[in-house]
Motif scaffolding. Structure first.
Motif, mmCIF file in Angstrom:
data_model
loop_
_atom_site.group_PDB
_atom_site.id
_atom_site.type_symbol
_atom_site.label_atom_id
_atom_site.label_comp_id
_atom_site.label_asym_id
_atom_site.label_seq_id
_atom_site.Cartn_x
_atom_site.Cartn_y
_atom_site.Cartn_z
ATOM 1 N N UNK A 309 -8.314 -7.663 10.070
ATOM 2 C CA UNK A 309 -6.995 -8.037 9.549
ATOM 3 C C UNK A 309 -7.062 -8.637 8.148
ATOM 4 N N UNK A 310 -8.255 -9.114 7.746
ATOM 5 C CA UNK A 310 -8.399 -9.687 6.400
ATOM 6 C C UNK A 310 -8.297 -8.623 5.310
ATOM 7 N N UNK A 311 -8.413 -7.370 5.683
ATOM 8 C CA UNK A 311 -8.346 -6.285 4.704
ATOM 9 C C UNK A 311 -6.906 -5.868 4.386
ATOM 10 N N UNK A 312 -5.957 -6.400 5.127
ATOM 11 C CA UNK A 312 -4.550 -6.017 4.926
ATOM 12 C C UNK A 312 -4.024 -6.637 3.640
ATOM 13 N N UNK A 313 -3.562 -5.786 2.731
ATOM 14 C CA UNK A 313 -2.965 -6.260 1.476
ATOM 15 C C UNK A 313 -1.461 -6.385 1.662
ATOM 16 N N UNK A 314 -0.859 -7.353 0.965
ATOM 17 C CA UNK A 314 0.571 -7.577 1.094
ATOM 18 C C UNK A 314 1.381 -6.306 0.825
ATOM 19 N N UNK A 315 0.963 -5.559 -0.190
ATOM 20 C CA UNK A 315 1.716 -4.360 -0.575
ATOM 21 C C UNK A 315 1.683 -3.299 0.527
ATOM 22 N N UNK A 316 0.566 -3.206 1.256
ATOM 23 C CA UNK A 316 0.497 -2.218 2.341
ATOM 24 C C UNK A 316 1.300 -2.689 3.548
ATOM 25 N N UNK A 317 1.288 -3.991 3.785
ATOM 26 C CA UNK A 317 2.130 -4.533 4.862
ATOM 27 C C UNK A 317 3.603 -4.253 4.560
ATOM 28 N N UNK A 318 3.974 -4.412 3.299
ATOM 29 C CA UNK A 318 5.351 -4.131 2.886
ATOM 30 C C UNK A 318 5.678 -2.654 3.073
ATOM 31 N N UNK A 319 4.715 -1.801 2.768
ATOM 32 C CA UNK A 319 4.901 -0.357 2.951
ATOM 33 C C UNK A 319 5.146 -0.027 4.425
ATOM 34 N N UNK A 320 4.363 -0.622 5.313
ATOM 35 C CA UNK A 320 4.547 -0.377 6.751
ATOM 36 C C UNK A 320 5.903 -0.894 7.230
ATOM 37 N N UNK A 321 6.299 -2.050 6.707
ATOM 38 C CA UNK A 321 7.604 -2.603 7.065
ATOM 39 C C UNK A 321 8.724 -1.640 6.666
ATOM 40 N N UNK A 322 8.616 -1.078 5.462
ATOM 41 C CA UNK A 322 9.635 -0.132 4.998
ATOM 42 C C UNK A 322 9.655 1.132 5.857
ATOM 43 N N UNK A 323 8.488 1.573 6.292
ATOM 44 C CA UNK A 323 8.420 2.751 7.167
ATOM 45 C C UNK A 323 9.120 2.475 8.505
ATOM 46 N N UNK A 324 8.881 1.295 9.051
ATOM 47 C CA UNK A 324 9.536 0.926 10.310
ATOM 48 C C UNK A 324 11.047 0.826 10.130
#
Length: 346
Positions: A309-324
């Motif tokens: 989980x330490x590899x998760x970047x904020x921008x990718x988390x935001x991308x997944x949120x937008x996909x959902x």
């Protein structure tokens, strides 16, 4: 002053109510218990010796008062009702909007800022759904509020109303434009994870052309880019323009916040998102996402199993949120994504 005829008259009236009565004898600054003996003649039980000026004995008095609350049914806190809090700066038109929605003069309306001093709960039914509308005191900047003043306690009650609400309506004043305090209030609503509807009031005072609402919407998006899921409604409490859209918007936001999605659909969305944009790598190690499931509602909460989980970047988390959001239509509600290492689940 001791026991007076007026005290006796009040005691007679209170006994007729057949309700619990707590007797307090005030201005006993030096705990003069002997001065309270004559009050037993009222037949209201043992008097509490207090000094409101010096805050003596008040705690015991409150404990006694609260002890009578246990058996009462608090209809407003009924979890089956949807609680909608209306918040904003002073004089933004919150009480006017409340009265128009309820169709009655439930709260006092004035051009003087700060007329509403407490959160006022009013049950109502809309389209067969039981709701509670909570009108709150205006929230000013902290530095403009005197410590331990009536206004300071009013603001605390408004903050508490946000925390206990299911949906929060944040009222902006279109005639004054958007300012930092509007953003702070909306930010607090976002921090509490509440579905939100932004109501831009006094829209009738704005000179408009065919592009005005688009210009205001762009300004709103810029100010509230940290919570771009909000639903916006432009209204006039004075003329009643578009007020009928507020509660439906609140119910939409609440329904989306309460939505549950099957694990199979969530994993389809996750795999599609990974196929379009591969997870990032860090220190030569690539993030791998294995599985997603919904772990909660209000707000919708999703747990994703990852290799690290330490590899998760904020921008990718935001991308997944937008996909959902794009696939599940989660307008009006924040969502939460929790990343857990796969070994944590084993």
């Amino acid at each position: 002053e001791g026991l007076t005829d007026a005290d006796r008259d009040v005691a007679v009236l209170l006994r007729k109510t057949k309700k619990p009565i707590v007797l307090a004898v005030n201005k006993c600054d030096n705990n003069e218990v002997e001065n309270t003996y004559e009050f037993y003649a009222l037949g209201l039980g043992e008097p509490f010796v207090i000094s409101s000026e010096h805050s003596k004995g008040v705690g015991d008095l409150l404990d006694k008062v609260v002890s009578y609350f246990d058996g009462l049914d608090d209809e407003v806190d009924d979890k089956s009702k949807i609680k909608i809090a209306i918040v904003g700066r002073p004089n933004a038109g919150k009480s006017s909007i409340t009265n128009k929605i309820l169709g009655q003069e439930r709260v006092v309306v004035s051009n003087v800022a700060g007329t509403t001093r407490d959160a006022i709960d009013t049950p109502f039914v809309f389209d067969g759904k039981e709701c509670v509308l909570i009108d709150t005191a205006g929230i000013r900047r902290k530095r403009g509020i005197e410590l331990e003043s009536v206004e300071s306690y009013s603001v605390l009650r408004s903050m508490e109303a946000i925390r206990r609400a299911d949906v929060v309506v944040v009222v902006f004043d279109a005639s004054e434009g958007f300012n930092e305090q509007d953003v702070r209030i909306a930010g607090y609503v976002h921090e509490q994870g509440k579905p939100s509807v932004i109501v831009v009031n006094k829209w009738d005072l704005i000179e408009k052309d065919q592009h005005t609402i688009n210009v205001y919407e762009e300004k709103l998006k810029e100010q509230l880019k940290f919570m771009d899921y909000y639903i916006s409604v432009y209204v006039s409490a004075l003329s009643g323009q578009r007020l009928n859209k507020i509660i439906p918007a609140c119910l939409t936001a609440y329904e989306n916040a309460s939505k549950r999605t099957s694990t199979s659909i969530l994993n389809e969305i996750l795999q599609d998102a990974i196929a379009i944009a591969q997870p990032p790598s860090k220190y030569g190690k690539r993030l791998k996402l294995f599985f997603i499931s919904q772990s909660g509602t209000n707000p919708p909460t999703y747990t994703i199993q990852a290799n690290d989980s330490k590899l998760v970047h904020f921008s990718y988390q935001r991308y997944l949120e937008n996909c959902l959001r794009r696939n599940l239509k989660l307008e009006g509600t924040p969502i939460k994504i929790i990343f857990k290492d796969k070994k944590d689940e084993d």
